[in-house]
Design an enzyme around this catalytic site. Structure first.
Site, short mmCIF file in Angstrom:
data_model
loop_
_atom_site.label_atom_id
_atom_site.label_comp_id
_atom_site.label_asym_id
_atom_site.label_seq_id
_atom_site.Cartn_x
_atom_site.Cartn_y
_atom_site.Cartn_z
N ARG A 85 0.90 -1.17 0.16
CA ARG A 85 -0.10 0.06 -0.09
C ARG A 85 1.08 1.23 0.26
O ARG A 85 0.49 2.35 -0.67
CB ARG A 85 -0.87 -0.02 1.23
CG ARG A 85 -2.28 -0.79 1.07
CD ARG A 85 -2.10 -2.27 0.82
NE ARG A 85 -3.41 -2.86 0.63
CZ ARG A 85 -3.81 -3.73 1.81
NH1 ARG A 85 -2.95 -3.70 2.89
NH2 ARG A 85 -5.17 -4.28 2.03
N ASP A 138 -0.77 -6.38 -3.10
CA ASP A 138 -2.08 -6.39 -2.80
C ASP A 138 -2.55 -5.56 -3.74
O ASP A 138 -2.23 -5.44 -4.96
CB ASP A 138 -2.13 -5.46 -1.45
CG ASP A 138 -3.39 -6.07 -0.65
OD1 ASP A 138 -4.30 -5.83 -1.13
OD2 ASP A 138 -3.13 -6.57 0.47
N HIS A 182 -7.10 -9.94 -3.28
CA HIS A 182 -6.23 -8.88 -3.04
C HIS A 182 -5.10 -8.83 -4.38
O HIS A 182 -3.94 -8.91 -4.18
CB HIS A 182 -5.21 -8.93 -1.83
CG HIS A 182 -6.16 -8.83 -0.63
ND1 HIS A 182 -6.60 -7.29 -0.32
CD2 HIS A 182 -6.81 -9.46 0.30
CE1 HIS A 182 -7.49 -7.58 0.79
NE2 HIS A 182 -7.46 -8.66 1.29
N CYS A 240 -11.04 -13.02 -14.40
CA CYS A 240 -12.27 -13.71 -14.79
C CYS A 240 -13.07 -12.95 -16.05
O CYS A 240 -13.61 -13.52 -16.75
CB CYS A 240 -13.33 -14.13 -13.63
SG CYS A 240 -12.47 -15.28 -12.72
N CYS A 281 -8.11 -15.65 -11.89
CA CYS A 281 -9.07 -16.71 -12.48
C CYS A 281 -8.33 -17.78 -12.37
O CYS A 281 -7.31 -18.24 -13.11
CB CYS A 281 -9.29 -16.06 -13.98
SG CYS A 281 -10.27 -17.51 -14.70
N GLU A 317 -9.59 -13.10 2.57
CA GLU A 317 -10.59 -12.08 2.06
C GLU A 317 -10.80 -12.15 0.66
O GLU A 317 -10.60 -11.30 -0.15
CB GLU A 317 -10.19 -10.63 2.56
CG GLU A 317 -10.16 -10.41 3.99
CD GLU A 317 -10.01 -8.87 4.30
OE1 GLU A 317 -10.27 -8.38 5.31
OE2 GLU A 317 -8.92 -8.33 3.62
N CYS A 320 -17.94 -17.05 -13.81
CA CYS A 320 -16.87 -17.28 -14.93
C CYS A 320 -16.74 -18.81 -15.50
O CYS A 320 -16.65 -19.85 -14.74
CB CYS A 320 -15.48 -17.19 -13.84
SG CYS A 320 -14.07 -17.52 -15.19
#
Length: 493
Positions: free
Chosen positions: A135, A164, A214, A227, A246, A278, A287
């Site tokens: 970040r 991320d 992420h 996807c 994907c 997450e 997909c």
């Protein structure tokens, strides 16, 4: 006689005062056991004690011997006598930690160190700090400064969160667009330099490439790995984003395997972190490629597909000599038994886990939270909690600094100091020796002396906060964690 020497972390074993003092010489003459690397030991003394040193001589000031009865790799004995100091240890790491203790004594007592005998070893073997460089990029020289702070207080693992949604911070020869044009990216040589710097201070650097969620920063550079095909814009701030890798496309699997291989080659540690936290699975539901993969593997749902993917990457990493660490969001009995689970979510029951565990409870270790949410006493108590609770296989624990809103040295310091130092003591020092008042007094008096001269320390009046204010703030944050967990499809107990 027992005296509370101003040491951080405080020793886990016996501390005895012997009477008399040791005067610091202008040059340290060292008598060294031949089983230890003389070049390393001389470097420790010159860098950590700030003294000129030489091996040999008739009247040594520092005698370092191999401890015949030591069983702990990180343990040491330090004895300060009027004429010399003595260190006994099994390994160079133990010698290094003894030198850190001697460093603090010399800083506090620059002219006459009180004679004493200290026996010491860590309560937790894995004492880690996670720095999110995805970040907010952290330059190599700043990373070295952080490593120096960790080493000074006997922490031994640096976990780098390298990718991320908001950034990809490690250059790839196979996929050169990754991180291209971002605010910072580490070259291969910079990574090697940082890792070597950490190794010289007995800190193991663990890389993290978060997957399959992420992942927006990677998809922005290579949208075909998604996807939907994109296009994608790298977001700012925090959040859980819908677009993920994907796993139905062979080229996407080849991509992550190549990235794992490149990353593994740069970090000699026997571990690699693959995130796994997450992960909203809605894209996989819609997909065709992911559904085709799921059907071909006879999997019941998207969580089973996620389990298959992470087990496949774990197997691939093992072939490269790496043990995988995953956040525990989705880990269950179907996951590879050798995966180490890093427990961060306080709404998940960690006691039922049969995998090896690294504890990073959100409300005890997330140092990006302000002091109202995570006051200093709560951080200090966490080590005792870990030492007294029973886990099937506890590696240790880790403090975390996420950097969505933390970008400068001053901001990092104010979040870390003194909480990271309190955490270092709570991890190293056996819980019977914990004393919050002693720690506060020692740090308030000598913390600035032990830290770099340019360190920014949170004012003492902010270290603690009203229990009512803290409880209400934590209640509101717990509701947010619960909401985000449900959004990511995490099953809460």
């Amino acid at each position: 006689m027992t005296e509370k020497l101003p040491l951080i972390p405080y020793p886990s074993g016996a501390v005895a005062m012997l009477g008399g003092t040791f005067s610091k010489p202008s040059r340290l003459v060292i008598a060294l056991d031949p089983s230890f690397d003389a070049e390393c030991v001389l470097l420790y003394v010159r860098e950590q004690l700030g003294m000129e040193a030489q091996e040999g001589g008739q009247s040594p000031d520092l005698i370092i011997t191999a401890a015949a009865d030591a069983t702990e790799e990180q343990a040491y004995r330090l004895e300060v006598n009027p004429k010399e100091c003595r260190i006994e240890a099994k390994t160079l790491q133990g010698v290094f930690y003894a030198v850190q203790t001697l460093r603090q004594l010399l800083l506090v007592y620059p002219n006459a160190v009180p004679c004493c005998r200290i026996e010491d070893k860590p309560a937790l073997l894995w004492r880690a700090f996670m720095l999110d460089v995805a970040r907010s990029f952290c330059p190599v020289e700043e990373g070295k400064r952080i490593i120096d702070i960790l080493a000074s207080f006997k922490m031994n693992v640096l976990h780098l969160h390298l990718s991320d949604d908001q950034g990809w911070r490690i250059a790839s020869e196979s996929y050169p667009k990754l991180g291209e044009g971002e605010s910072g990216r580490y070259s291969k040589q910079e990574i090697k330099d940082l890792v070597a710097y950490a190794q010289a201070r007995h800190i193991m650097v663990i890389p993290e490439i978060d997957m399959p969620g992420h992942f927006t920063a990677a998809l922005a550079s290579y949208p075909k790995l998604s996807c939907t095909g994109g296009p994608f814009t790298i977001p700012t701030g925090e959040g859980i984003f819908s677009d993920i890798l994907c796993v139905g496309k062979d080229e996407a699997l080849s991509f992550v395997k190549q990235i794992i291989e490149e990353t593994a080659s740069l970090f000699p540690a026997p571990y690699i972190h693959l995130g796994g936290d997450e992960i909203p699975l809605d894209r996989w539901v819609d997909c065709p490629d992911c559904q085709k993969r799921k059907k071909a593997l006879h999997l019941s749902d998207e969580k089973a597909l996620l389990r298959w993917f992470l087990n496949e990457m774990t197997s691939y990493a093992r072939g490269l000599g790496k043990q995988v660490i995953l956040y525990n969001d989705y880990v269950d009995e179907g996951y590879d038994k050798k995966i180490i689970t890093q427990v961060w979510n306080p709404l998940l029951d960690a006691s039922a886990l049969t995998h090896p565990v690294i504890m990073s409870d959100y409300f005890h270790t997330y140092l990006d939270m302000d002091h109202t949410l995570l006051p200093l006493p709560v951080v200090y108590r966490y080590g005792k909690q870990l030492q007294t609770q029973k886990y099937s296989s506890l590696y240790g624990s880790e403090f975390m600094l996420w950097t969505e809103y933390i970008a400068t040295r001053e901001e990092r310091d104010l979040h870390l100091l003194p909480r990271l130092i309190a955490g270092a003591e709570s991890f190293w020092t056996r819980h019977e020796q914990h004393d919050y008042r002693r720690f506060v007094h020692t740090f308030a008096t000598y913390g600035a002396v032990y830290l770099p001269s340019d360190a920014h320390i949170t004012p003492k009046k902010q270290w603690n906060t009203s229990s009512i204010v803290s409880a209400f703030a934590r209640y509101k944050r717990r509701r947010r964690v619960k909401r985000n967990s449900r959004k990511a499809g995490i099953s809460l107990s």
